[in-house]
Design a protein around this motif. Structure first.
Motif, PDB file in Angstrom:
ATOM      1  N   ARG A 266      11.904   1.489  -4.824  1.00  0.00           N
ATOM      2  CA  ARG A 266      13.161   1.363  -5.569  1.00  0.00           C
ATOM      3  C   ARG A 266      13.801   2.701  -5.901  1.00  0.00           C
ATOM      4  N   GLY A 267      13.233   3.790  -5.405  1.00  0.00           N
ATOM      5  CA  GLY A 267      13.801   5.094  -5.728  1.00  0.00           C
ATOM      6  C   GLY A 267      13.428   5.517  -7.130  1.00  0.00           C
ATOM      7  N   PHE A 268      14.422   5.923  -7.917  1.00  0.00           N
ATOM      8  CA  PHE A 268      14.194   6.410  -9.281  1.00  0.00           C
ATOM      9  C   PHE A 268      14.471   5.281 -10.271  1.00  0.00           C
ATOM     10  N   VAL A 269      13.500   5.061 -11.154  1.00  0.00           N
ATOM     11  CA  VAL A 269      13.616   3.990 -12.142  1.00  0.00           C
ATOM     12  C   VAL A 269      13.241   4.535 -13.509  1.00  0.00           C
ATOM     13  N   ASP A 270      13.418   3.699 -14.525  1.00  0.00           N
ATOM     14  CA  ASP A 270      13.030   4.056 -15.886  1.00  0.00           C
ATOM     15  C   ASP A 270      11.512   4.178 -15.952  1.00  0.00           C
ATOM     16  N   GLY A 271      11.022   5.380 -16.262  1.00  0.00           N
ATOM     17  CA  GLY A 271       9.590   5.616 -16.242  1.00  0.00           C
ATOM     18  C   GLY A 271       8.834   4.841 -17.284  1.00  0.00           C
ATOM     19  N   ARG A 272       9.394   4.657 -18.456  1.00  0.00           N
ATOM     20  CA  ARG A 272       8.673   3.961 -19.522  1.00  0.00           C
ATOM     21  C   ARG A 272       8.553   2.468 -19.215  1.00  0.00           C
ATOM     22  N   ALA A 273       9.518   1.877 -18.553  1.00  0.00           N
ATOM     23  CA  ALA A 273       9.467   0.454 -18.249  1.00  0.00           C
ATOM     24  C   ALA A 273       8.626   0.166 -17.012  1.00  0.00           C
ATOM     25  N   TYR A 274       8.458   1.161 -16.134  1.00  0.00           N
ATOM     26  CA  TYR A 274       7.781   0.952 -14.860  1.00  0.00           C
ATOM     27  C   TYR A 274       6.357   1.479 -14.867  1.00  0.00           C
ATOM     28  N   ALA A 275       5.904   2.043 -15.984  1.00  0.00           N
ATOM     29  CA  ALA A 275       4.620   2.743 -16.005  1.00  0.00           C
ATOM     30  C   ALA A 275       3.446   1.809 -15.758  1.00  0.00           C
ATOM     31  N   ALA A 276       3.524   0.574 -16.219  1.00  0.00           N
ATOM     32  CA  ALA A 276       2.380  -0.331 -16.119  1.00  0.00           C
ATOM     33  C   ALA A 276       2.286  -1.029 -14.774  1.00  0.00           C
ATOM     34  N   VAL A 277       3.261  -0.869 -13.907  1.00  0.00           N
ATOM     35  CA  VAL A 277       3.251  -1.547 -12.615  1.00  0.00           C
ATOM     36  C   VAL A 277       2.474  -0.707 -11.619  1.00  0.00           C
ATOM     37  N   PRO A 278       1.426  -1.226 -10.985  1.00  0.00           N
ATOM     38  CA  PRO A 278       0.652  -0.424 -10.011  1.00  0.00           C
ATOM     39  C   PRO A 278       1.467  -0.126  -8.767  1.00  0.00           C
ATOM     40  N   ALA A 279       1.098   0.951  -8.097  1.00  0.00           N
ATOM     41  CA  ALA A 279       1.804   1.346  -6.879  1.00  0.00           C
ATOM     42  C   ALA A 279       1.568   0.330  -5.763  1.00  0.00           C
ATOM     43  N   LEU A 280       2.610   0.059  -4.991  1.00  0.00           N
ATOM     44  CA  LEU A 280       2.519  -0.887  -3.894  1.00  0.00           C
ATOM     45  C   LEU A 280       1.882  -0.238  -2.672  1.00  0.00           C
ATOM     46  N   ALA A 281       1.341  -1.082  -1.786  1.00  0.00           N
ATOM     47  CA  ALA A 281       0.810  -0.575  -0.523  1.00  0.00           C
ATOM     48  C   ALA A 281       1.969  -0.060   0.324  1.00  0.00           C
ATOM     49  N   ARG A 282       1.832   1.144   0.844  1.00  0.00           N
ATOM     50  CA  ARG A 282       2.947   1.788   1.541  1.00  0.00           C
ATOM     51  C   ARG A 282       2.694   1.812   3.043  1.00  0.00           C
ATOM     52  N   GLU A 283       3.740   1.572   3.802  1.00  0.00           N
ATOM     53  CA  GLU A 283       3.661   1.638   5.246  1.00  0.00           C
ATOM     54  C   GLU A 283       4.000   3.044   5.710  1.00  0.00           C
ATOM     55  N   PRO A 284       3.531   3.440   6.898  1.00  0.00           N
ATOM     56  CA  PRO A 284       3.870   4.777   7.414  1.00  0.00           C
ATOM     57  C   PRO A 284       5.376   4.957   7.536  1.00  0.00           C
ATOM     58  N   GLY A 285       5.834   6.147   7.147  1.00  0.00           N
ATOM     59  CA  GLY A 285       7.252   6.459   7.235  1.00  0.00           C
ATOM     60  C   GLY A 285       8.082   5.969   6.078  1.00  0.00           C
ATOM     61  N   TRP A 286       7.447   5.473   5.019  1.00  0.00           N
ATOM     62  CA  TRP A 286       8.227   4.940   3.897  1.00  0.00           C
ATOM     63  C   TRP A 286       9.045   6.029   3.218  1.00  0.00           C
ATOM     64  N   ALA A 287       8.496   7.242   3.128  1.00  0.00           N
ATOM     65  CA  ALA A 287       9.221   8.311   2.445  1.00  0.00           C
ATOM     66  C   ALA A 287      10.478   8.704   3.221  1.00  0.00           C
ATOM     67  N   ASP A 288      10.387   8.765   4.540  1.00  0.00           N
ATOM     68  CA  ASP A 288      11.564   9.106   5.338  1.00  0.00           C
ATOM     69  C   ASP A 288      12.657   8.049   5.192  1.00  0.00           C
ATOM     70  N   ARG A 289      12.258   6.787   5.119  1.00  0.00           N
ATOM     71  CA  ARG A 289      13.255   5.729   4.942  1.00  0.00           C
ATOM     72  C   ARG A 289      13.918   5.820   3.575  1.00  0.00           C
ATOM     73  N   MET A 290      13.140   6.161   2.541  1.00  0.00           N
ATOM     74  CA  MET A 290      13.722   6.288   1.212  1.00  0.00           C
ATOM     75  C   MET A 290      14.656   7.491   1.131  1.00  0.00           C
ATOM     76  N   ILE A 291      14.272   8.604   1.782  1.00  0.00           N
ATOM     77  CA  ILE A 291      15.114   9.802   1.771  1.00  0.00           C
ATOM     78  C   ILE A 291      16.431   9.536   2.491  1.00  0.00           C
ATOM     79  N   ALA A 292      16.381   8.745   3.558  1.00  0.00           N
ATOM     80  CA  ALA A 292      17.607   8.433   4.300  1.00  0.00           C
ATOM     81  C   ALA A 292      18.489   7.425   3.583  1.00  0.00           C
ATOM     82  N   SER A 293      17.989   6.784   2.540  1.00  0.00           N
ATOM     83  CA  SER A 293      18.785   5.783   1.832  1.00  0.00           C
ATOM     84  C   SER A 293      19.948   6.445   1.098  1.00  0.00           C
ATOM     85  N   PRO A 294      21.170   5.939   1.254  1.00  0.00           N
ATOM     86  CA  PRO A 294      22.320   6.558   0.570  1.00  0.00           C
ATOM     87  C   PRO A 294      22.340   6.312  -0.932  1.00  0.00           C
ATOM     88  N   THR A 295      21.501   5.406  -1.417  1.00  0.00           N
ATOM     89  CA  THR A 295      21.495   5.089  -2.847  1.00  0.00           C
ATOM     90  C   THR A 295      20.413   5.826  -3.615  1.00  0.00           C
TER      91      THR A 295
END
Length: 453
Positions: A266-295
């Motif tokens: 989801r990109g950048f979110v409210d840290g205090r509201a998102y702190a308790a949610v565990p990190a999701l399993a990530r697929e290869p290349g996820w960071a490049d796709r997020m960086i290319a996102s215009p939002t």
């Protein structure tokens, strides 16, 4: 003797096996290499302990003989460990060079090894001298060399690097000449590739947090962390250390601070509201796709728009840090911009250092580096004219901290900005937080005034 050892440091029932120093398997089970283990076991077989009924002098002589026999083995173990350390450091630096992410200074480390055959320590000193000359700095080997008995070890490597970098200590205008060359070189690089030039430094190049920066109000501080370290730093400590969000929750004053979290979906979110949610399993290349996102930049602006900041800390690492670099132009320019780095233990220390610089509204604290004494001589810290020492026990519960303006002169008569008097003697219950309380007291006194009767 057979070269196959089946014994271990524990029995099949999980109980510690009897310590048999004459058996190489005992040392192999404790992490020693086979040749080192056999040499240690041979020394114990040649010079075993004498029975307790033998004279004390004979038993002590036997122990000294065994120590002398094992000394070459310990020297070989130390040399092997040093060789592994240097190999790991050079391998890491070469990996950065092959990836194209190495800095000029680190590249000079490899240059010192390849051109002059230096080991790691001397190669680092060589790089320090080379970069000082390359950047237009003055000749100063003291931070890089080790002084022992009046002799600066490693000075020859620093001098050679300084000369290879273009430094000439015999030239009166050497520093001015190199500063001009460095400024010209920087301007040429900026005009040669305008497409890659940024309007501000990337967060990955920000320095690490120190205690020298000016303390800042919590409402004007921004923390950018990722979902990876939000659950805590994976260290080897026996006891679980608190996560960043738990450390913030322990201090109510941090509620005014802006906390933004970098996520993998989801990109950048409210840290205090998102702190308790565990990190999701990530697929290869996820960071490049997020960086290319215009939002991506818009998701950050949503949380910082309309707010003013004087202090920013980025704790994100790896691909998360790449995401923060990608939206660097959306970050505000501040007086202090820093990021944590290196090992998880150091990242946690950097984060604590940054937290200690926060101050509440209306609170006034002094800035500057606190000079700590060696713990063996009795812990004490000095900031400005004030010195914090561990006071002598008074017979009651707790531990005393005494603030002095000179040796034996108590810091009395100081008040805060809102007129509250500061006590020169503090009693705390937890000795493990002695350093933290001493630092807070020193900054309170350096930010106070003595204009009272």
């Amino acid at each position: 003797m057979s070269n196959t050892y089946t014994k271990s440091a524990f029995t099949q029932h999980g109980e510690p096996a009897p310590f048999a120093p004459g058996d190489p398997a005992t040392w192999i089970a404790r992490g020693r290499k086979r040749d080192h283990a056999e040499a240690l076991a041979q020394a114990w077989r040649d010079f075993p302990d004498l029975p307790p009924d033998h004279p004390l002098e004979a038993r002590m002589t036997r122990t000294r003989e065994r120590v002398v026999a094992m000394r070459p083995v310990h020297d070989a173990i130390s040399a092997d460990g040093e060789a592994q350390r240097q190999a790991r450091n050079f391998a890491f630096t070469e990996t950065q060079a092959n990836a194209g992410t190495i800095s000029d200074r680190d590249l000079a480390i490899l240059q010192g090894r390849d051109r002059h055959g230096y080991g790691w320590d001397d190669a680092v000193r060589y790089a320090g001298g080379w970069y000082a000359a390359h950047a237009g700095w003055s000749y100063n080997p003291r931070p890089h060399c080790v002084s022992r008995h009046g002799v600066e070890l490693g000075k020859e490597a620093y001098d050679r690097g300084f000369a290879d970098g273009g430094g000439d200590r015999g030239d009166l205008f050497d520093v001015a000449r190199r500063q001009l060359l460095a400024s010209t070189r920087a301007s040429n690089q900026a005009t040669a590739s305008p497409a890659t030039a940024t309007s501000r430094p990337l967060p990955s190049s920000w320095p690490l947090p120190t205690d020298e920066a000016r303390p800042c109000r919590w409402s004007r501080r921004l923390l950018i962390l990722s979902e990876a370290e939000a659950q805590g730093w994976a260290t080897r400590a026996r006891h679980r250390s608190p996560s960043p969000m738990e450390m913030l929750a322990a201090d109510p004053e941090t509620a005014d601070m802006t906390v933004v979290m970098v996520t993998s979906d989801r990109g950048f979110v409210d840290g205090r509201a998102y702190a308790a949610v565990p990190a999701l399993a990530r697929e290869p290349g996820w960071a490049d796709r997020m960086i290319a996102s215009p939002t991506l930049a818009m998701s950050l602006s949503e949380w910082i728009e309309g707010r003013e900041f004087d202090d920013i800390l980025v704790t994100a690492q790896g691909d998360y840090l790449r995401m923060v670099d990608a939206i660097a132009t959306a970050l505000p320019l501040c007086r202090t911009m820093e990021r944590t780095r290196n090992t998880p233990l150091q990242q946690r220390t950097h984060f604590r250092t940054w937290l200690n610089r926060g101050r509440g509204t209306g609170d006034n604290r002094g800035a500057g580096h606190i000079r700590w004494s060696k713990l063996a001589k009795g812990l004490s810290g000095k900031l400005g004219e004030f010195t914090a020492r561990v006071g002598t026990p008074n017979g009651g519960s707790g531990h005393r901290i005494v603030i002095e303006v000179a040796d034996g002169v108590s810091a009395t008569g100081f008040v805060t900005a809102d007129g509250r008097p500061l006590e020169p003697e503090i009693v705390i219950g937890n000795k493990t937080k002695m350093r933290q309380h001493m630092a807070l007291a020193l900054r309170s006194f350096t930010g106070a005034t003595r204009l009272v009767a």
